[in-house]
Design a protein around this motif. Structure first.
Motif, mmCIF file in Angstrom:
data_model
loop_
_atom_site.group_PDB
_atom_site.id
_atom_site.type_symbol
_atom_site.label_atom_id
_atom_site.label_comp_id
_atom_site.label_asym_id
_atom_site.label_seq_id
_atom_site.Cartn_x
_atom_site.Cartn_y
_atom_site.Cartn_z
ATOM 1 N N ASP A 49 0.850 -1.189 0.000
ATOM 2 C CA ASP A 49 0.000 0.000 0.000
ATOM 3 C C ASP A 49 0.884 1.236 0.000
ATOM 4 O O ASP A 49 2.115 1.145 -0.030
ATOM 5 C CB ASP A 49 -0.978 -0.005 1.180
ATOM 6 C CG ASP A 49 -0.283 -0.088 2.529
ATOM 7 O OD1 ASP A 49 0.823 0.480 2.664
ATOM 8 O OD2 ASP A 49 -0.816 -0.721 3.455
ATOM 9 N N LEU A 50 0.259 2.406 0.071
ATOM 10 C CA LEU A 50 1.012 3.651 -0.062
ATOM 11 C C LEU A 50 1.944 3.914 1.109
ATOM 12 O O LEU A 50 2.921 4.650 0.966
ATOM 13 C CB LEU A 50 0.032 4.817 -0.235
ATOM 14 C CG LEU A 50 -0.832 4.770 -1.497
ATOM 15 C CD1 LEU A 50 -1.843 5.922 -1.492
ATOM 16 C CD2 LEU A 50 0.033 4.827 -2.746
ATOM 17 N N ALA A 51 1.659 3.350 2.284
ATOM 18 C CA ALA A 51 2.482 3.590 3.470
ATOM 19 C C ALA A 51 3.475 2.461 3.735
ATOM 20 O O ALA A 51 4.019 2.367 4.830
ATOM 21 C CB ALA A 51 1.588 3.786 4.697
ATOM 22 N N SER A 52 3.742 1.615 2.751
ATOM 23 C CA SER A 52 4.688 0.513 2.946
ATOM 24 C C SER A 52 6.096 1.002 3.265
ATOM 25 O O SER A 52 6.920 0.237 3.757
ATOM 26 C CB SER A 52 4.723 -0.376 1.706
ATOM 27 O OG SER A 52 3.496 -1.049 1.516
ATOM 28 N N GLN A 53 6.392 2.268 2.997
ATOM 29 C CA GLN A 53 7.705 2.819 3.323
ATOM 30 C C GLN A 53 8.001 2.661 4.810
ATOM 31 O O GLN A 53 9.155 2.435 5.188
ATOM 32 C CB GLN A 53 7.761 4.300 2.934
ATOM 33 C CG GLN A 53 9.099 4.973 3.181
ATOM 34 C CD GLN A 53 10.107 4.659 2.098
ATOM 35 O OE1 GLN A 53 9.856 3.891 1.183
ATOM 36 N NE2 GLN A 53 11.284 5.267 2.209
ATOM 37 N N TYR A 54 6.988 2.766 5.656
ATOM 38 C CA TYR A 54 7.203 2.611 7.100
ATOM 39 C C TYR A 54 7.285 1.139 7.492
ATOM 40 O O TYR A 54 8.158 0.742 8.266
ATOM 41 C CB TYR A 54 6.069 3.280 7.877
ATOM 42 C CG TYR A 54 6.123 2.995 9.369
ATOM 43 C CD1 TYR A 54 7.028 3.656 10.183
ATOM 44 C CD2 TYR A 54 5.283 2.047 9.948
ATOM 45 C CE1 TYR A 54 7.093 3.385 11.543
ATOM 46 C CE2 TYR A 54 5.343 1.771 11.303
ATOM 47 C CZ TYR A 54 6.239 2.441 12.097
ATOM 48 O OH TYR A 54 6.308 2.160 13.448
ATOM 49 N N TRP A 55 6.399 0.314 6.979
ATOM 50 C CA TRP A 55 6.300 -1.072 7.435
ATOM 51 C C TRP A 55 7.344 -1.980 6.803
ATOM 52 O O TRP A 55 8.001 -2.757 7.496
ATOM 53 C CB TRP A 55 4.905 -1.611 7.129
ATOM 54 C CG TRP A 55 3.808 -0.826 7.742
ATOM 55 C CD1 TRP A 55 2.981 0.079 7.112
ATOM 56 C CD2 TRP A 55 3.399 -0.839 9.108
ATOM 57 N NE1 TRP A 55 2.093 0.610 8.001
ATOM 58 C CE2 TRP A 55 2.317 0.064 9.242
ATOM 59 C CE3 TRP A 55 3.826 -1.539 10.236
ATOM 60 C CZ2 TRP A 55 1.684 0.291 10.450
ATOM 61 C CZ3 TRP A 55 3.190 -1.314 11.442
ATOM 62 C CH2 TRP A 55 2.134 -0.409 11.544
ATOM 63 N N ASN A 56 7.489 -1.891 5.492
ATOM 64 C CA ASN A 56 8.385 -2.783 4.761
ATOM 65 C C ASN A 56 8.545 -2.241 3.340
ATOM 66 O O ASN A 56 7.734 -2.536 2.463
ATOM 67 C CB ASN A 56 7.813 -4.200 4.733
ATOM 68 C CG ASN A 56 8.754 -5.204 4.097
ATOM 69 O OD1 ASN A 56 9.657 -4.850 3.348
ATOM 70 N ND2 ASN A 56 8.549 -6.473 4.382
ATOM 71 N N PRO A 57 9.580 -1.433 3.071
ATOM 72 C CA PRO A 57 9.721 -0.789 1.763
ATOM 73 C C PRO A 57 9.838 -1.760 0.599
ATOM 74 O O PRO A 57 9.527 -1.401 -0.536
ATOM 75 C CB PRO A 57 10.999 0.045 1.916
ATOM 76 C CG PRO A 57 11.180 0.235 3.382
ATOM 77 C CD PRO A 57 10.621 -0.996 4.017
ATOM 78 N N SER A 58 10.288 -2.988 0.859
ATOM 79 C CA SER A 58 10.450 -3.935 -0.244
ATOM 80 C C SER A 58 9.121 -4.315 -0.880
ATOM 81 O O SER A 58 9.089 -4.809 -2.015
ATOM 82 C CB SER A 58 11.167 -5.199 0.240
ATOM 83 O OG SER A 58 10.389 -5.908 1.187
ATOM 84 N N LYS A 59 7.997 -4.075 -0.192
ATOM 85 C CA LYS A 59 6.692 -4.409 -0.761
ATOM 86 C C LYS A 59 6.352 -3.544 -1.970
ATOM 87 O O LYS A 59 5.521 -3.934 -2.797
ATOM 88 C CB LYS A 59 5.592 -4.266 0.300
ATOM 89 C CG LYS A 59 5.692 -5.247 1.451
ATOM 90 C CD LYS A 59 4.416 -5.303 2.270
ATOM 91 C CE LYS A 59 4.069 -3.983 2.892
ATOM 92 N NZ LYS A 59 2.850 -4.049 3.720
#
Length: 409
Positions: free
Chosen positions: A63-73
């Motif tokens: 999703d758009l906030a994957s930068q926080y959770w897991n950027p590889s997504k």
């Protein structure tokens, strides 16, 4: 007066960390001993999607906030790119001027690569500072402090195979707890550089002629130098964190889908040395203090799995977990729920979260609501909002959908 300023600053520093529970003890001698880190804003889940699912995100759908959770997504995302803004109030039941604003987004220049970026700004509001009363009982006014923290990062991710992706991120971190205080050279702003390393796996599985998904993710975040607020007299650790997660998205039919996700987290920082009574002698206690203060950030990562004063049992308490559910209809309307649990001796954060959202071709809107079941939580009964814009939908609206279709192929 100087001591009062330092006490105020430390109270600000730990207001958003795990150190806001109550002292507790059980019959076995266990005591409240939370991990302590600087720059607490880095540990606040910023978006309403993961926030509505109990703060999960290591292996959920990109999703758009994957930068926080897991950027590889991002490399696994189907859309060409997007941008989102999230707003999170903090301590809303007490004050009205402490909040977190988070901007994040990504772009896929090719079908196998993606670049992402985010900007985080945590305002701690205005704090009226006072000194020690004089002999006549007059309380000196030391001015108004306006502390804040910010971070900016960029990431690159790529597909390693059809289902595996890897990503790296670099982050600039700045924390000013003394902004607005009178000019004294004993205090300083904290500056750090951090890095993330992450991997993600997402594979389609056909069940009853419908395409479901299984996912796995791992993210090691905020690997960086220690920071100081007193010109290197003392130093503190960044909230270096290990996040492991798994997810399964089941498609009942063409329109109805249910996603289950589980995350496991551990801060990779040394465990505080505890109290004097935990040691046999003053010498042993002072040695533990010295070892903790001299530990490097990299050394702290490797020792964080076996340095708790309470042994293996206390180490296990330093893991927290979260579970989240999301139901979606036609990938346009979503309802979410989740639960987050942290051991009562390590911060005592325990809460349920609920959320909802809708996604059109161009934009999406999400909201999350948190209900704490522990005695204190800065986000208790507050709403979080995220607004996102999809680049693929905008291109399609402008008649540029051909490039998007080629990317998805």
């Amino acid at each position: 007066m100087k001591k009062n300023r330092l006490v105020v600053a430390l109270a600000i520093l730990f207001a958003g960390s795990t150190a806001y529970g109550l002292d507790v003890s059980d019959g076995s001698g266990a005591s409240y001993n939370p991990l302590q880190t600087a720059v607490p804003a880095l540990s606040i889940a910023p978006d309403a999607v993961g926030g509505g699912m109990g703060d999960v995100g290591a292996a959920t759908a990109p999703d758009l906030a994957s930068q926080y959770w897991n950027p590889s997504k991002y490399a696994l995302a189907q859309s060409r790119g997007g941008l989102s803004i999230s707003y999170t109030p903090w301590l809303r039941k007490i004050v009205s001027d402490i909040d977190l604003v988070y901007l994040s987004g990504y772009f896929k220049p090719t079908a196998k690569t993606a670049v992402g970026a985010s900007f985080r700004y945590f305002s701690m509001g205005k704090i009226n500072l006072t000194g020690t009363p004089d002999a006549q009982g007059n309380i000196p006014d030391l001015g108004v402090a306006q502390p804040y923290e910010l971070a900016f990062d960029g990431s690159f991710s790529m597909l390693l195979s059809e289902y595996w992706s890897a990503g790296v991120a670099l982050r600039f971190i700045y924390s000013d707890l003394f902004n607005g205080m009178s000019d004294e050279d004993e205090y300083s702003s904290a500056v750090a550089l951090g890095a993330d390393i992450s991997f993600a796996y997402r594979r389609p599985i056909v069940i009853r002629e419908n395409e479901s998904y299984a996912g796995f993710g791992i993210a090691l975040t905020n690997i960086g130098n220690k920071v100081s607020y007193d010109n290197d007299v003392t130093q503190q650790f960044l909230p270096t964190n290990l996040r492991l997660g798994g997810s399964f998205e089941y498609a009942f039919d063409q329109y109805n889908r249910l996603q289950l996700a589980v995350d496991l987290n551990k801060l990779l920082v040394p465990t505080p040395y505890g109290d004097r009574e935990d040691y046999e002698s003053d010498e042993a206690y002072q040695e533990a203090v010295r070892k903790y203060e001299d530990m490097s950030s990299i050394g702290g990562i490797f020792t964080s799995f076996g340095d708790a004063p309470g042994g293996f049992k206390e180490e296990m308490r330093e893991f927290n977990f979260s579970v989240g559910l999301q139901y979606s209809y036609d990938r346009k309307f979503m309802v979410r729920a989740g639960y987050f649990n942290e051991n009562k001796y390590k911060g005592n954060r325990k809460y349920f979260s609920f959320g909802a959202g809708f996604h059109l071709s161009i934009f999406e809107l999400n909201a999350a609501y948190l209900v704490s079941i522990a005695q204190t939580n800065p986000l208790d009964r507050t709403l979080r909002f995220s607004l996102g814009f999809d680049l693929g939908g905008i291109n399609a609206l402008l008649g540029r959908g051909e490039a998007q279709e080629k990317l998805e192929e």
